[in-house]
Design an enzyme around this catalytic site. Structure first.
Site, mmCIF file in Angstrom:
data_model
loop_
_atom_site.group_PDB
_atom_site.id
_atom_site.type_symbol
_atom_site.label_atom_id
_atom_site.label_comp_id
_atom_site.label_asym_id
_atom_site.label_seq_id
_atom_site.Cartn_x
_atom_site.Cartn_y
_atom_site.Cartn_z
ATOM 1 N N PHE A 1 33.915 12.516 -9.402
ATOM 2 C CA PHE A 1 33.641 13.015 -10.622
ATOM 3 C C PHE A 1 32.249 12.196 -11.334
ATOM 4 C CE2 PHE A 1 38.074 14.002 -10.741
ATOM 5 C CZ PHE A 1 38.043 15.212 -10.785
ATOM 6 N N GLU B 1 29.667 11.173 -8.943
ATOM 7 C CA GLU B 1 28.361 11.269 -8.225
ATOM 8 C C GLU B 1 28.445 12.749 -7.449
ATOM 9 O OE1 GLU B 1 28.150 8.029 -5.231
ATOM 10 O OE2 GLU B 1 28.494 6.545 -6.712
ATOM 11 N N SER C 1 40.306 2.357 -9.845
ATOM 12 C CA SER C 1 39.218 3.273 -9.543
ATOM 13 C C SER C 1 39.936 4.473 -8.605
ATOM 14 C CB SER C 1 38.077 2.901 -9.013
ATOM 15 O OG SER C 1 36.971 4.076 -8.923
ATOM 16 N N PRO C 2 41.448 4.800 -8.861
ATOM 17 C CA PRO C 2 41.851 5.625 -7.895
ATOM 18 C C PRO C 2 41.202 7.132 -7.732
ATOM 19 C CG PRO C 2 43.039 5.659 -9.976
ATOM 20 C CD PRO C 2 41.669 4.824 -9.997
ATOM 21 N N LEU C 3 40.180 7.713 -8.458
ATOM 22 C CA LEU C 3 39.691 8.864 -8.455
ATOM 23 C C LEU C 3 38.385 8.714 -7.616
ATOM 24 C CD1 LEU C 3 40.228 10.565 -11.833
ATOM 25 C CD2 LEU C 3 41.497 10.548 -9.723
ATOM 26 N N GLY C 4 37.752 7.550 -7.368
ATOM 27 C CA GLY C 4 36.935 7.109 -6.700
ATOM 28 C C GLY C 4 35.552 7.593 -7.363
ATOM 29 N N TYR D 1 37.624 -8.548 -20.035
ATOM 30 C CA TYR D 1 37.109 -7.360 -20.578
ATOM 31 C C TYR D 1 36.722 -7.180 -21.938
ATOM 32 C CZ TYR D 1 40.057 -5.167 -16.357
ATOM 33 O OH TYR D 1 40.296 -4.641 -15.507
#
Length: 288
Positions: A207, A209, A201-204, A47
């Site tokens: 928000f 695309e 990336s649990p929200l995919g 990171y």
């Protein structure tokens, strides 16, 4: 097995790859995150082009927070082409020598004596389960790591490595808009073997695309946000949290309100048919 907070703070964007927090800002962010009820911090050596762990370590030590009050996760294995290493091409290194060297470097950067959890960041086509096992055995024997896991491993890859050394975690991509972990048997295996899933990336891409699938999900959400008195991001988290494998989301936000809302999502229990309504909109068809 180490106990982690039910929501994990992903630190990938805290440094050069995102927010570029100053030392003072990072100290404040660590404190803010803990106050929200999140005590586990997820790192990887790569990171910030191998710089974020060091920045976090400096901020954490100066914050005065006790080491035993938090849990630190780090990952190794990916070799990036960047300014800090003489790497010709992006590749994976899962040799015994490299794993041990990488952990020792992460410990130095994070200014700690141990990692609560070490993950192999990506499976390598050349990984030798015997070498990995030897490295993990050495690191555990010397107290440098408490637990070992993998990240982004398929069921067969997990069995390959897990046959030689116990695996406690598989950190995978899993969300309402990216749910291959269900159809490909990843979560089935983790549930059967009592291995902890963590979801990056649990929200995919909900928000990120604008597409037909997300628009369908959004329309289904309109009724559910009122029904559960919840926001869209809370329902997205609740959807994965309701899986029986006890998935722990790794969230990247540094916003206080969003951190608090994420923790509140732990209390949302979706009704069975509501869970399937959301899955249906994501798949584009009813379950078979």
């Amino acid at each position: 097995m180490t106990m982690y907070s039910d929501i994990i703070a992903g630190c990938m964007s805290w440094g050069k790859w995102g927010k570029q927090l100053s030392k003072q800002e990072m100290m404040a962010q660590i404190q803010l995150t803990i106050e929200a009820g999140i005590t586990t911090f997820d790192h990887a050596d790569i990171y910030g082009d191998y710089s974020t762990e060091q920045e976090f370590g400096v901020a954490f030590v100066q914050s005065g927070i006790k080491r035993e009050s938090i849990q630190l996760i780090s990952k190794c294995g990916i070799q990036l082409v960047g300014k800090t290493r003489k790497t010709k091409t992006k590749h994976y290194n899962t040799s015994k020598e490299y794993i041990i060297w990488s952990v020792e470097k992460s410990l130095k950067n994070l200014q700690t004596d141990y990692l609560d959890l070490l993950l192999i960041h990506r499976p390598s086509p050349l990984m030798d389960p015997n070498e990995i096992s030897e490295a993990i055995h050495t690191l555990k024997e010397t107290g440098k790591i408490l637990d070992f896991g993998v990240s982004n491993f398929t069921p067969s890859q997990l069995l390959l490595v897990g046959d030689k050394t116990p695996i406690s975690v598989n950190q995978i991509e899993f969300s309402l808009t990216q749910h291959r972990a269900i159809s490909q048997g990843v979560l089935d295996q983790l549930l059967a073997k009592n291995i902890q899933p963590m979801s990056w990336s649990p929200l995919g891409n909900y928000f990120k695309e604008k597409n037909k699938t997300n628009e369908k999900i959004r329309k289904a959400m309109e009724k559910l946000t009122n029904k559960y008195h919840a926001t869209e991001d809370q329902l997205l988290l609740a959807w994965i949290l309701n899986h029986p494998s006890r998935v722990i989301p790794v969230i990247g936000t540094t916003n206080k309100n969003r951190l608090e809302k994420a923790v509140q999502s732990l209390n949302i229990k979706l009704e069975l048919e509501d869970w399937f309504v959301l899955l249906e909109q994501s798949q584009g068809h009813p379950v078979l």
